[in-house]
Scaffold this motif. Structure first.
Motif, PDB file in Angstrom:
ATOM      1  N   ARG A 174     -18.019  17.202  16.284  1.00  0.00           N
ATOM      2  CA  ARG A 174     -17.467  18.527  15.994  1.00  0.00           C
ATOM      3  C   ARG A 174     -16.103  18.342  15.344  1.00  0.00           C
ATOM      4  O   ARG A 174     -15.258  17.611  15.861  1.00  0.00           O
ATOM      5  N   ILE A 175     -15.924  18.993  14.197  1.00  0.00           N
ATOM      6  CA  ILE A 175     -14.637  18.941  13.500  1.00  0.00           C
ATOM      7  C   ILE A 175     -14.057  20.347  13.418  1.00  0.00           C
ATOM      8  O   ILE A 175     -14.729  21.279  12.966  1.00  0.00           O
ATOM      9  N   THR A 176     -12.826  20.495  13.883  1.00  0.00           N
ATOM     10  CA  THR A 176     -12.083  21.737  13.710  1.00  0.00           C
ATOM     11  C   THR A 176     -11.029  21.489  12.641  1.00  0.00           C
ATOM     12  O   THR A 176     -10.109  20.689  12.832  1.00  0.00           O
ATOM     13  N   GLY A 177     -11.206  22.128  11.496  1.00  0.00           N
ATOM     14  CA  GLY A 177     -10.292  21.931  10.372  1.00  0.00           C
ATOM     15  C   GLY A 177      -9.275  23.051  10.293  1.00  0.00           C
ATOM     16  O   GLY A 177      -9.651  24.231  10.233  1.00  0.00           O
ATOM     17  N   ILE A 178      -8.008  22.705  10.322  1.00  0.00           N
ATOM     18  CA  ILE A 178      -6.933  23.692  10.253  1.00  0.00           C
ATOM     19  C   ILE A 178      -6.305  23.644   8.869  1.00  0.00           C
ATOM     20  O   ILE A 178      -5.917  22.582   8.390  1.00  0.00           O
ATOM     21  N   GLU A 179      -6.211  24.796   8.228  1.00  0.00           N
ATOM     22  CA  GLU A 179      -5.623  24.871   6.894  1.00  0.00           C
ATOM     23  C   GLU A 179      -4.544  25.942   6.894  1.00  0.00           C
ATOM     24  O   GLU A 179      -4.734  27.032   7.429  1.00  0.00           O
ATOM     25  N   VAL A 180      -3.405  25.626   6.301  1.00  0.00           N
ATOM     26  CA  VAL A 180      -2.274  26.556   6.273  1.00  0.00           C
ATOM     27  C   VAL A 180      -2.315  27.383   4.992  1.00  0.00           C
ATOM     28  O   VAL A 180      -2.943  26.981   4.008  1.00  0.00           O
ATOM     29  N   PRO A 181      -1.656  28.544   4.992  1.00  0.00           N
ATOM     30  CA  PRO A 181      -1.569  29.332   3.755  1.00  0.00           C
ATOM     31  C   PRO A 181      -0.865  28.541   2.666  1.00  0.00           C
ATOM     32  O   PRO A 181       0.211  27.997   2.890  1.00  0.00           O
ATOM     33  N   ARG A 182      -1.473  28.463   1.493  1.00  0.00           N
ATOM     34  CA  ARG A 182      -0.875  27.742   0.366  1.00  0.00           C
ATOM     35  C   ARG A 182      -1.028  28.587  -0.898  1.00  0.00           C
ATOM     36  O   ARG A 182      -2.156  28.844  -1.323  1.00  0.00           O
ATOM     37  N   PRO A 183       0.079  28.999  -1.527  1.00  0.00           N
ATOM     38  CA  PRO A 183      -0.024  29.692  -2.817  1.00  0.00           C
ATOM     39  C   PRO A 183      -0.738  28.805  -3.833  1.00  0.00           C
ATOM     40  O   PRO A 183      -0.506  27.600  -3.885  1.00  0.00           O
ATOM     41  N   GLY A 184      -1.604  29.415  -4.639  1.00  0.00           N
ATOM     42  CA  GLY A 184      -2.351  28.646  -5.627  1.00  0.00           C
ATOM     43  C   GLY A 184      -3.679  28.149  -5.108  1.00  0.00           C
ATOM     44  O   GLY A 184      -4.499  27.651  -5.857  1.00  0.00           O
ATOM     45  N   PHE A 185      -3.898  28.272  -3.787  1.00  0.00           N
ATOM     46  CA  PHE A 185      -5.159  27.873  -3.186  1.00  0.00           C
ATOM     47  C   PHE A 185      -5.743  29.079  -2.446  1.00  0.00           C
ATOM     48  O   PHE A 185      -5.031  30.009  -2.103  1.00  0.00           O
ATOM     49  N   SER A 186      -7.001  29.026  -2.184  1.00  0.00           N
ATOM     50  CA  SER A 186      -7.636  30.022  -1.328  1.00  0.00           C
ATOM     51  C   SER A 186      -8.078  29.298  -0.066  1.00  0.00           C
ATOM     52  O   SER A 186      -9.178  28.734  -0.019  1.00  0.00           O
ATOM     53  N   PRO A 187      -7.237  29.286   0.987  1.00  0.00           N
ATOM     54  CA  PRO A 187      -7.532  28.484   2.176  1.00  0.00           C
ATOM     55  C   PRO A 187      -8.869  28.800   2.821  1.00  0.00           C
ATOM     56  O   PRO A 187      -9.569  27.904   3.274  1.00  0.00           O
ATOM     57  N   LEU A 188      -9.234  30.088   2.867  1.00  0.00           N
ATOM     58  CA  LEU A 188     -10.509  30.448   3.484  1.00  0.00           C
ATOM     59  C   LEU A 188     -11.672  29.832   2.709  1.00  0.00           C
ATOM     60  O   LEU A 188     -12.619  29.322   3.296  1.00  0.00           O
ATOM     61  N   GLU A 189     -11.574  29.879   1.373  1.00  0.00           N
ATOM     62  CA  GLU A 189     -12.611  29.254   0.552  1.00  0.00           C
ATOM     63  C   GLU A 189     -12.628  27.746   0.775  1.00  0.00           C
ATOM     64  O   GLU A 189     -13.698  27.134   0.859  1.00  0.00           O
ATOM     65  N   ASN A 190     -11.443  27.132   0.839  1.00  0.00           N
ATOM     66  CA  ASN A 190     -11.357  25.689   1.064  1.00  0.00           C
ATOM     67  C   ASN A 190     -11.997  25.297   2.384  1.00  0.00           C
ATOM     68  O   ASN A 190     -12.732  24.300   2.475  1.00  0.00           O
TER      69      ASN A 190
END
Length: 414
Positions: A174-190
């Motif tokens: 099981r992998i829980t991936g945490i992504e922070v808000p980044r301008p120029g990226f779409s974190p939810l899509e990533n």
């Protein structure tokens, strides 16, 4: 495989003699000024608000810098003088946020990633270090949970999934991936894209797999949202992400220390920690500038010795990532300056303070990294060990460091 293939076309050690000779001929013709010294003088003029002198020096540096086909020092000077000019004009934050807002295509991300794997060993060695730790920690366990601070594209995990699949009876991963808000990226899509990529790999290698994506700043993570199960072996992974967290110049109770304490309360079996080794977080601008110049001189020199100057991926890396970082550090201050790396010794002290105990570096990993460097990469890459850290760098300068930690049971809960 892509890295191995690309590295065949990358100059290694003695094989780059002809290229170096041609560069030497060009340098005799072009290098009539010491750009680094000019930049330092310019930084001093900017620091003292001597606008007339600073403007003259900026103009002179621009005459000898080149972003497209210049030599190493000329390309480096192009990005540094951009930062100095923005700092003098007070437009650093505006320009930086404009650069951040530019959307980076998936194709470009993949191209730069493969290029970086091909020309330098930093990521490959770090992932090898991490994978070996994962395999040792999960041995004999049927369920493994990895919490990845900074999952980004998820490119770190396919090799581990393959290793688990080759075991015969792989654990449930099981992998829980945490992504922070980044301008120029779409974190939810990533997050969603990374989850699909990893699910496809897990299906290919018949590894039972579950993925959860979380979109949050690290310091705002709620442990209950991670759904940690006591029957799982919990591993925390954080590779080269903490440099963007606020330090004591932003708040006394820094985000760096708060995040480490959150990790400690999660009570992982092991914590794998990779950092960018930098000592250019001084509050004194000229001191910071000099250290920054030395650090990025190593990176640009490494790229110059490892890839052709007209390589498109190299241009994307220099302009899209390194140039943006240089602009942020040179031209931005306070909360707007997000690039604040520390040395591995400083991070070591922070980890101990947060309640972690460092684990020793496996000599077999060191041996494998040295073999990898010698087999695939330029001879001027260096790898060493210091106090449990795997150090990697270029021509003697340490650029990256990786370590592993466990919870110090003798410390009270943080």
């Amino acid at each position: 495989m892509a890295a191995k293939e690309a590295s065949k076309n990358s100059p290694k050690g003695e094989s780059s003699t002809a290229q170096q000779k041609s560069r030497g001929t060009r340098q005799l013709k072009k290098e009539v000024v010491d750009l680094r010294t000019l930049l330092i003088h310019c930084a001093k003029a900017v620091a003292t608000d001597d606008r007339l002198l600073a403007s003259e020096l900026i103009k002179k540096v621009r005459q000898h810098s080149s972003r497209v086909d210049g030599e190493c020092c000329q390309r480096l000077a192009f990005y540094f003088v951009n930062g100095l000019e923005a700092r003098l004009a007070g437009t650093g934050s505006q320009l930086f946020h404009k650069m951040l807002a530019k959307r980076i295509s998936e194709d470009d991300v993949l191209k730069v990633y493969n290029f970086y794997l091909a020309v330098c060993p930093f990521n490959r060695a770090s992932y090898t270090f991490a994978n070996q730790t994962f395999m040792e920690t999960s041995a004999g366990h049927s369920r493994v949970h990895i919490v990845d601070f900074g999952v980004c594209t998820g490119f770190q995990w396919p090799s581990l999934i393959q290793l688990f699949g080759e075991q015969g009876v792989p654990p449930r991963l099981r992998i829980t991936g945490i992504e922070v808000p980044r301008p120029g990226f779409s974190p939810l899509e990533n997050i969603e894209r990374a989850g699909k990529l990893l699910a496809d790999y897990a299906n290919m290698y018949k590894v039972p797999f579950q993925y959860q994506g979380i979109y949050s700043r690290y310091e705002d993570i709620q442990i209950e949202d991670l759904n940690i199960d006591e029957d799982e072996v919990l591993i925390i992974n954080c590779m080269y992400q903490m440099k963007n967290l606020g330090d004591e110049t932003v708040a006394m109770n820094s985000a760096r220390d708060r995040v480490l304490k959150i990790m400690r309360r999660m009570n992982p079996k092991v914590f794998i920690f990779g950092i960018l080794n930098g000592s250019y977080s001084s509050p004194f601008f000229v001191t910071c500038f000099k250290e920054l110049l030395f650090h990025y001189s190593s990176l640009f020199d490494m790229l110059d010795m490892s890839a052709p100057r007209d390589n498109e991926e190299r241009k994307l890396l220099e302009g899209g990532m390194l140039g943006r970082e240089i602009l942020n550090i040179v031209a931005c201050e306070g909360a707007d300056r997000i690039e604040k790396p520390e040395t591995y010794q400083q991070w070591q002290a922070r980890c101990h303070k947060a309640g972690f105990e460092q684990l020793s570096l496996d000599p077999a990993i060191m041996k494998l990294v040295l073999w990898m460097k010698k087999e695939f990469y330029h001879e001027d890459f260096v790898a060493d060990e210091d106090n449990g850290w795997l150090l990697q760098g270029w021509k003697g300068r340490v650029l990256y460091a990786v370590s592993k930690w466990k919870v110090n049971e003798s410390c009270a809960d943080q």
